[in-house]
Design a protein around this motif. Structure first.
Motif, PDB file in Angstrom:
ATOM      1  N   LYS A 156     -19.791  21.836  49.451  1.00 63.48           N
ATOM      2  CA  LYS A 156     -18.647  21.276  48.730  1.00 63.48           C
ATOM      3  C   LYS A 156     -18.806  19.768  48.555  1.00 63.48           C
ATOM      4  O   LYS A 156     -18.455  19.212  47.518  1.00 63.48           O
ATOM      5  N   TYR A 161     -21.762  20.750  40.467  1.00 60.44           N
ATOM      6  CA  TYR A 161     -20.697  20.618  41.454  1.00 60.44           C
ATOM      7  C   TYR A 161     -19.542  21.590  41.254  1.00 60.44           C
ATOM      8  O   TYR A 161     -18.965  22.086  42.218  1.00 60.44           O
ATOM      9  N   TYR A 218     -24.918  11.229  42.473  1.00 58.90           N
ATOM     10  CA  TYR A 218     -24.147  11.328  41.233  1.00 58.90           C
ATOM     11  C   TYR A 218     -24.053   9.958  40.575  1.00 58.90           C
ATOM     12  O   TYR A 218     -23.593   8.975  41.183  1.00 58.90           O
ATOM     13  N   HIS A 261     -20.839  17.036  47.521  1.00 57.73           N
ATOM     14  CA  HIS A 261     -22.082  16.899  46.750  1.00 57.73           C
ATOM     15  C   HIS A 261     -22.959  15.765  47.249  1.00 57.73           C
ATOM     16  O   HIS A 261     -24.178  15.764  47.019  1.00 57.73           O
ATOM     17  N   LEU A 312     -12.878  22.804  45.015  1.00 60.72           N
ATOM     18  CA  LEU A 312     -13.169  21.472  45.548  1.00 60.72           C
ATOM     19  C   LEU A 312     -12.041  20.931  46.425  1.00 60.72           C
ATOM     20  O   LEU A 312     -12.206  19.887  47.073  1.00 60.72           O
ATOM     21  N   PRO A 350     -20.456  16.470  36.511  1.00 57.98           N
ATOM     22  CA  PRO A 350     -20.128  17.450  37.558  1.00 57.98           C
ATOM     23  C   PRO A 350     -20.263  18.896  37.099  1.00 57.98           C
ATOM     24  O   PRO A 350     -20.380  19.802  37.932  1.00 57.98           O
ATOM     25  N   THR A 382     -20.363  26.933  43.550  1.00 59.31           N
ATOM     26  CA  THR A 382     -19.560  26.620  44.728  1.00 59.31           C
ATOM     27  C   THR A 382     -19.775  27.622  45.860  1.00 59.31           C
ATOM     28  O   THR A 382     -19.401  27.340  46.995  1.00 59.31           O
TER      29      THR A 382
END
Length: 640
Positions: free
Chosen positions: A521, A512, A529, A523, A620, A508, A516
């Protein structure tokens, strides 16, 4: 460009009685004295006094706000500055707590190494060297916090000497403190009241968007570009600092890979120059700092540190950092918010500026460890997950459009492309790093009939030497593998998105928790991922990607195509009309950050006490979530 001159606005004027130079007595009539004779002279003096009195009354009414109808500017009387205090943070952060990784990260470069790494940006060689990676659990971990190892309440040090407090303002004389988060003063009593009033002025197209450019000697910025041959020990950087930091222009479309215009061979570490060029053309510059929504400090921190990363002692590496702090904290603009409305670019990774020890073998400068700098917003291409005031902005790609039409044409092109490869990887292995998963990715790609591999290497065998080579690969692939680079991030991630290739991230920290302001937000909207641990357990990347439904793939690609304007830096001499580029998005975020803080101060709201150890998590959070709620990435950013 709209430049707002303070002389165009009504300003506070002090009207006082005159004092006789000989007697010291105050003359209430403004200095006019009548003799005993009376007569015509008396009448003449009476008329003069009457005229002066009327003039003073009219000007007083204007300054009090009665005459401002057309101007729409409220007079702000000088008031005592608010008191400052230092932000409270978790003791483990300021007290020398050491972050550790349970995920992988490549090792820092060996001290004194004189060989730059090639694959720092998606196949393209890095001409500016590379940064040490963040610490991992299996290595000696450098501190990522203040160099003092103490609490945040220590005063700012300039030239290694503590500055005394300024009792008249309640601040430290170098501005190292911060504004109080609560206030009993009326809105007009704050030094930034005019800026907030401008933000509420609907008739001012720049209201709430004014930027004041701090004054710095050219040695802190443009002189570095003039002396571009000295910016890097192995390569003449003059080609890459040209064209406002975009580098050499690429023409002819390179066999259809690019458009005819708007494409440059951009180095990944020229954000300092790019931002400065755009700020110079910013439409809402002001000469009046009291109207500014933010203050830009034109210090090319990234270029400066790159000159001294190899072969220089810490005194040389820190000299300009200490000098610039001394200059900006002495300026009156600093006093308004203790620097929290100031921002600057440091166009390398955050790790180049976070040296805590004073050994010559330790990497980088200590710029970001200076408390005054921690009050500012530092724009870097990779931010620290454990610090609040550096913000990640995109690496420069090769595309710098001059118009909306250029963006539309490019988006249509990559939307129509055929992509014969399911996935691809451009990069080099990291045989010296036990934590890197690159060897596993290369092995899986070689074993797959639907993966295309572009291996990068030193010398003439390097296949990643030009933007055309790796952009051609990304344009022919549905998914592009993006493991960590020399540190968390890779320029390659932005090259892939520019080509319409869906990035596959394995940590991340690569995107991620970094960009930002510029990326969604959620992903899953634009990327895939797969954890590094899964790769080490031999999870099949091909099988994971095959299971994604075609409709989902199409939706993700459309999201990426829509994101292209926000991750590229447009031409400074033109303006995108219907979209915002990476510079615009960044400026909006900085101004919004400062404005929200100012409104909270005026309204007496207590500022949220944020723990810097959770800096990565705050952006996040969703509705109702708390920062200490469990998160799947907690082990990757845990403190030991």
């Amino acid at each position: 460009m709209k430049r707002h001159n303070a002389a165009e606005l009504p300003v506070p004027v002090s009207y006082g009685s005159e004092r006789d130079a000989k007697t010291g007595k105050v003359d209430k009539m403004g200095g006019a004295k009548q003799g005993r004779g009376g007569g015509c002279c008396s009448l003449l003096w009476f008329m003069l006094v009457l005229s002066a009195t009327v003039t003073m009354l009219v000007r007083h009414c204007y300054d009090s706000g009665l005459g401002q109808g057309a101007a729409g500017v409220v007079r702000i009387d000088p008031v005592p500055r608010p008191s400052y205090h230092t932000r409270k943070v978790n003791p483990v952060d300021r007290g020398g707590g050491r972050p550790s990784f349970s995920g992988s990260s490549p090792s820092p470069p060996v001290a004194g190494s004189m060989k730059p790494m090639l694959d720092s940006g998606g196949g393209s060689p890095s001409f500016s060297g590379h940064s040490p990676s963040p610490p991992d659990a299996g290595s000696a971990k450098p501190e990522l916090l203040h160099e003092s190892g103490g609490t945040a309440s220590v005063p700012v040090t300039v030239d290694n000497k503590s500055s005394p407090s300024d009792s008249s303002t309640g601040t430290e004389s170098d501005g190292g403190g911060e504004p109080s988060s609560t206030s009993s003063l009326p809105a007009a009593a704050h030094p930034f009241a005019r800026a907030l009033a401008a933000a509420d002025d609907k008739g001012d197209r720049c209201g709430g968007r004014y930027v004041y450019v701090q004054e710095l000697p050219p040695r802190f910025n443009t002189d570095m570009v003039k002396n571009c041959a000295t910016l890097f020990p192995w390569t003449d950087m003059c080609a890459f600092t040209a064209n406002g930091g975009f580098g050499p222009q690429m023409s002819g479309g390179d066999g259809g890979v690019f458009q005819e215009t708007g494409w440059y061979n951009s180095d990944q570490y020229t954000v300092d120059i790019i931002f400065h060029d755009r700020i110079r053309r910013y439409e809402c510059l002001t000469d009046d700092p009291s109207l500014a929504a933010a203050v830009y400090v034109p210090f090319f921190a990234g270029l400066e540190v790159a000159r001294h990363l190899w072969g220089f002692n810490v005194t040389t590496r820190d000299a300009m950092a200490l000098e610039v702090v001394d200059i900006i904290t002495a300026r009156p603009e600093w006093r308004a918010m203790g620097g929290r409305d100031h921002f600057f670019t440091a166009g390398r990774t955050t790790w180049d500026f976070r040296r805590l020890n004073d050994g010559d073998a330790d990497w980088g400068s200590k710029l970001f460890c200076l408390p005054a700098i921690n009050n500012m917003t530092a724009l870097v291409v990779e931010a620290s997950p454990w610090h609040l005031n550096d913000a990640a902005i995109p690496f420069p790609t090769a595309f710098h459009p001059a118009s909306d039409e250029a963006v539309f044409v490019w988006q249509d092109k990559i939307r129509r492309l055929e992509r014969p490869w399911l996935f691809s990887f451009a990069g080099a292995a990291r045989p010296g790093s036990a934590k890197s998963i690159r060897s596993e990715l290369i092995a899986q790609c070689r074993a797959s009939s639907i993966c295309s591999l572009m291996e990068c290497a030193d010398g003439p065998s390097n296949k990643c030497g030009s933007p055309a080579s790796y952009m051609r690969l990304f344009q022919s692939s549905t998914f592009c593998l993006q493991p960590q680079g020399d540190s968390y991030t890779r320029k390659s991630a932005f090259d892939a998105m520019l080509a319409g290739c869906i990035p596959v991230f394995f940590h991340p920290g690569t995107a991620y928790v970094q960009y930002t302001w510029h990326l969604p937000k959620n992903h899953a909207d634009y990327s895939v991922y797969i954890s590094e641990d899964d790769v080490r357990r031999n999870a099949s990347i091909e099988e994971r990607l095959r299971r994604i439904p075609p409709a989902t793939v199409e939706r993700m690609r459309e999201t990426i195509i829509a994101l292209i304007p926000t991750v590229v830096y447009a031409q400074p001499s033109s303006k995108l009309d219907t979209m915002k580029d990476a510079f615009d998005v960044t400026m909006d975020a900085i101004i919004d950050k400062v404005t929200r803080l100012r409104r909270d101060i005026v309204e007496g709201h207590a500022e949220e006490e944020k723990l810097e150890m959770y800096s990565w998590k705050y952006p996040l959070l969703r509705e109702g979530q708390k920062v200490d709620d469990p998160h799947e990435w907690d082990p990757l950013f845990a403190f030991a």
